[in-house]
Motif scaffolding. Structure first.
Motif, PDB file in Angstrom:
ATOM      1  N   THR A 113     -13.470  13.565  64.188  1.00 50.50           N
ATOM      2  CA  THR A 113     -13.441  14.792  63.383  1.00 50.50           C
ATOM      3  C   THR A 113     -12.087  15.474  63.508  1.00 50.50           C
ATOM      4  N   PHE A 114     -11.510  15.843  62.371  1.00 51.27           N
ATOM      5  CA  PHE A 114     -10.211  16.523  62.346  1.00 51.27           C
ATOM      6  C   PHE A 114     -10.245  17.683  61.364  1.00 51.27           C
ATOM      7  N   PRO A 115      -9.437  18.716  61.606  1.00 50.67           N
ATOM      8  CA  PRO A 115      -9.223  19.713  60.554  1.00 50.67           C
ATOM      9  C   PRO A 115      -8.574  19.025  59.353  1.00 50.67           C
ATOM     10  N   LEU A 116      -9.029  19.352  58.168  1.00 54.43           N
ATOM     11  CA  LEU A 116      -8.467  18.717  56.981  1.00 54.43           C
ATOM     12  C   LEU A 116      -6.982  19.011  56.848  1.00 54.43           C
ATOM     13  N   THR A 117      -6.558  20.206  57.264  1.00 56.63           N
ATOM     14  CA  THR A 117      -5.128  20.544  57.186  1.00 56.63           C
ATOM     15  C   THR A 117      -4.287  19.565  58.001  1.00 56.63           C
ATOM     16  N   GLU A 118      -4.802  19.187  59.168  1.00 60.80           N
ATOM     17  CA  GLU A 118      -4.083  18.250  60.037  1.00 60.80           C
ATOM     18  C   GLU A 118      -3.996  16.873  59.394  1.00 60.80           C
ATOM     19  N   LEU A 119      -5.114  16.422  58.852  1.00 58.51           N
ATOM     20  CA  LEU A 119      -5.154  15.108  58.213  1.00 58.51           C
ATOM     21  C   LEU A 119      -4.243  15.068  56.992  1.00 58.51           C
ATOM     22  N   MET A 120      -4.252  16.132  56.213  1.00 60.82           N
ATOM     23  CA  MET A 120      -3.400  16.195  55.021  1.00 60.82           C
ATOM     24  C   MET A 120      -1.923  16.191  55.397  1.00 60.82           C
ATOM     25  N   GLU A 121      -1.577  16.837  56.489  1.00 62.23           N
ATOM     26  CA  GLU A 121      -0.180  16.873  56.932  1.00 62.23           C
ATOM     27  C   GLU A 121       0.287  15.479  57.360  1.00 62.23           C
ATOM     28  N   TYR A 123      -0.966  12.662  56.316  1.00 66.46           N
ATOM     29  CA  TYR A 123      -0.905  11.851  55.108  1.00 66.46           C
ATOM     30  C   TYR A 123       0.346  12.191  54.305  1.00 66.46           C
ATOM     31  N   LYS A 124       0.658  13.451  54.222  1.00 63.20           N
ATOM     32  CA  LYS A 124       1.848  13.915  53.490  1.00 63.20           C
ATOM     33  C   LYS A 124       3.118  13.307  54.064  1.00 63.20           C
ATOM     34  N   GLU A 125       3.258  13.351  55.387  1.00 69.16           N
ATOM     35  CA  GLU A 125       4.483  12.863  56.024  1.00 69.16           C
ATOM     36  C   GLU A 125       4.562  11.341  56.051  1.00 69.16           C
ATOM     37  N   GLN A 126       3.411  10.684  56.236  1.00 68.00           N
ATOM     38  CA  GLN A 126       3.421   9.232  56.425  1.00 68.00           C
ATOM     39  C   GLN A 126       3.297   8.439  55.128  1.00 68.00           C
ATOM     40  N   ASN A 127       2.718   9.048  54.106  1.00 62.38           N
ATOM     41  CA  ASN A 127       2.427   8.281  52.894  1.00 62.38           C
ATOM     42  C   ASN A 127       2.932   8.906  51.598  1.00 62.38           C
TER      43      ASN A 127
END
Length: 284
Positions: A113-121, A123-127
């Motif tokens: 489980t992760f905060p969506l903000t963390e996951l989006m960040e 994804y933003k930087e890596q992809n």
């Protein structure tokens, strides 16, 4: 499925219940079986199991459900006495479908489980080369008793590829705002034991089965791309969960559900202790 078809689907004869209810959800979760859990920790990344999509679901907490309840009362009973809007929690009586049961899963015993903000960040930087990801209405899948709204998250580089899918802003049921998924849930009960009349909960004489809906997020990870997350952060995000009555994990071993949960719980606990021991060594 069109919006009109969806409306007809929800207009079946069923005792009145709170609908729609708007949930503002901050966390998302990925559930997997033992082999997937080991692979994620070993590689320190999430990769699509098949195809190019990594699947995640919403993970709601009690505070978010209580906030949704308050919004529902203020929206539907704005002129009622203050006492009605501040009555004892009632929404928990109706939130009986799988999305509201965090103790169980249909897909395995290991939940990240992760905060969506963390996951989006990540994804933003890596992809996405540092650019904001694009969110689209991907598909609505209807099963016998389940409706799944799927949100596609992809790199701006793939706008042309996914241009046929509407941007999420046009959806009447799901939005993304301030790092949260805002889900206007239409059917929150898998089995109806109560009805909701004039702001009051009433017990039914017989139970009613009905459709329930939920939201899935899919991160587009083409060409062997992945969501890379350090092992320490993965372990912090990990928990064991029991299997639901419906088991879609495709397990072929000899252990029963309880044995599989106890094994998962032990492995998760060992990893948490390992993390604590490392922390104590570094910071005695």
């Amino acid at each position: 499925m069109s919006h009109n078809q969806m409306a007809e689907y929800f207009q079946q004869e069923i005792p009145p219940y709170p609908t729609p209810v708007e949930f503002w959800v901050s966390d998302v979760a990925h559930v997997t079986v033992e082999s997937g859990f080991k692979r994620i920790l070993e590689m320190e990344q999430f990769r699509p199991g098949a195809g190019e999509l990594s699947w995640w679901g919403l993970k709601m907490n009690e505070e978010e459900i209580r906030s949704a309840e308050k919004r529902y009362m203020e929206s539907n009973f704005p002129n009622e006495p203050q006492g009605l809007n501040e009555q004892q929690p009632f929404l928990e009586t109706f939130t009986t479908s799988p999305p509201f049961n965090p103790e169980k899963s249909r897909y395995g015993n290991y939940r990240f489980t992760f905060p969506l903000t963390e996951l989006m960040e990540w994804y933003k930087e890596q992809n996405c080369g540092g650019k904001a990801p694009v969110l689209r209405v991907y598909e609505t899948v209807t099963y016998r008793q389940e409706i799944m709204y799927t949100v596609l998250i992809h790199s701006p580089e793939d706008n042309q590829r996914f241009g046929e899918y509407p941007l999420l802003e046009v959806s009447e049921l799901v939005r993304y705002q301030d790092g949260k998924i805002i889900w206007k849930a239409q059917a929150i009960c898998e089995t109806h034991w109560y009805q909701f009349v004039s702001g009051e909960v009433q017990r039914l004489n017989t139970k009613h089965f009905y459709v329930w809906d939920h939201v899935s997020l899919v991160f587009h990870l083409p060409n062997h791309k992945a969501l890379k997350i350090p092992r320490e952060r993965l372990i912090k995000a990990l928990e064991a969960c029991k299997l639901d009555n419906i088991d879609l994990s495709r397990y072929e071993g000899s252990k029963n559900k309880e044995e599989r949960f106890l094994e998962a719980d032990m492995k998760v606990s060992d990893l948490k202790r390992e993390l604590e021991d490392i922390k104590m060594e570094v910071d005695p």
